[in-house]
Design a protein around this motif. Structure first.
Motif: not given
Length: 296
Positions: A124-134, A171-178, A227-234
């Motif tokens: 599915f489309v990641p929640e970070l990119f969702h429209t309301t309808g989706y 953030p820098e976002v890299r996303c791979v979707l099937d 999966f989601t990989r998050i880098a944070l807190l420099p």
């Protein structure tokens, strides 16, 4: 400047202090004694991510652990935290107290605190990119017993999560979707078309690299699922961040470097195997156009 979330900071600080203590082979009681405490309960709460340590305790703790070089990083993070009055995570003032699942709070807090996000989604489309309808279609499918008010709350939660993309320093976002994600008609063709249009807009943001793993790619490295990989807190350069995996039963978090490393390797291989960003954007637009043509 990233405004880190309360849950993320407490978890990161606690994990790092525990990792340093264990690496040195020091028990909790001895570590607590270095700060002048006679018991270990306060430090135990810190290591569990429930509280932050006192600023004055950082120097004796890190000196005991043999990490004096890390003292300025921890002190800066704690000073930032002290400057935030009534510090809360972003959702706490917007939703009913028991609405956000406890197991999802670490994801939401880390996501909002991210400096880098690597997302692989196979279905599915990641929640970070969702429209309301989706979002609403996904909520109804996952929770068929939910009423419309609850569905709208889930939609608002998704919208709140997306605010991280609008930060002055996103953030820098890299996303791979099937590629299957582009064809699965969540909510029907109109909802999917709107979602693909939104996906195309996001793919053109300067901080976003969106790539499609096509059917022609054949076998690939993502056999373990999304999966989601998050880098944070420099401010904590040794802290590796988290990997989040959602299962049917509960959310799973990987927080040790030896657990996270394989996910980084998998993502890099997926990213390399997927279409380049410009070709991926063209494929997203083509899929949206095809849906629009079918509606005419």
């Amino acid at each position: 400047m990233v405004e880190p979330g309360k849950t993320a900071v407490r978890r990161a600080v606690g994990r790092e202090l525990k990792r340093m203590r264990n690496a040195k082979g020091i028990n909790l009681k001895k570590a607590a004694e270095s700060t002048g405490e006679t018991g270990d309960k306060a430090l135990m709460q810190v290591e569990r991510g429930r509280n932050l340590p006192q600023l004055a305790d950082i120097e004796p703790l890190l000196s005991t652990y043999g990490h004096r070089d890390q003292i300025p990083h921890f002190q800066e993070l704690l000073r930032q935290s002290d400057r935030r009055r009534s510090w809360k995570d972003w959702w706490e003032n917007r939703f009913p107290t028991d609405f956000v699942p406890e197991q999802s709070k670490l994801l939401l807090s880390c996501e909002a605190s991210a400096v880098r996000l690597n997302v692989y989604q196979a279905q599915f489309v990641p929640e970070l990119f969702h429209t309301t309808g989706y979002t609403e279609a996904m909520a109804r499918a996952a929770r068929p017993e939910a009423g419309e008010d609850e569905v709208r709350l889930w939609s608002r939660l998704a919208t709140g999560r997306q605010e991280v993309l609008d930060r002055p320093d996103p953030p820098e976002v890299r996303c791979v979707l099937d590629e299957a994600v582009l064809h699965r008609q969540v909510g029907g063709p109109d909802v999917l078309r709107e979602q693909l249009d939104r996906l195309a807009e996001i793919a053109q943001l300067p901080n976003v690299d969106l790539r499609i793993l096509t059917e022609e790619s054949g076998a690939h490295a993502g056999t373990g699922g999304s999966f989601t990989r998050i880098a944070l807190l420099p401010e904590l350069p040794a802290y590796p961040g988290i990997v989040h995996v959602r299962t049917t039963v509960h959310d799973v978090y990987y927080e040790e470097a030896e657990e996270i490393g394989p996910y980084d390797e998998v993502f890099d291989r997926l990213h390399e195997q997927a279409l380049p960003a410009d070709e991926s954007l063209a494929l997203v637009k083509e899929s949206a156009h095809r849906l629009a043509a079918g509606a005419d």
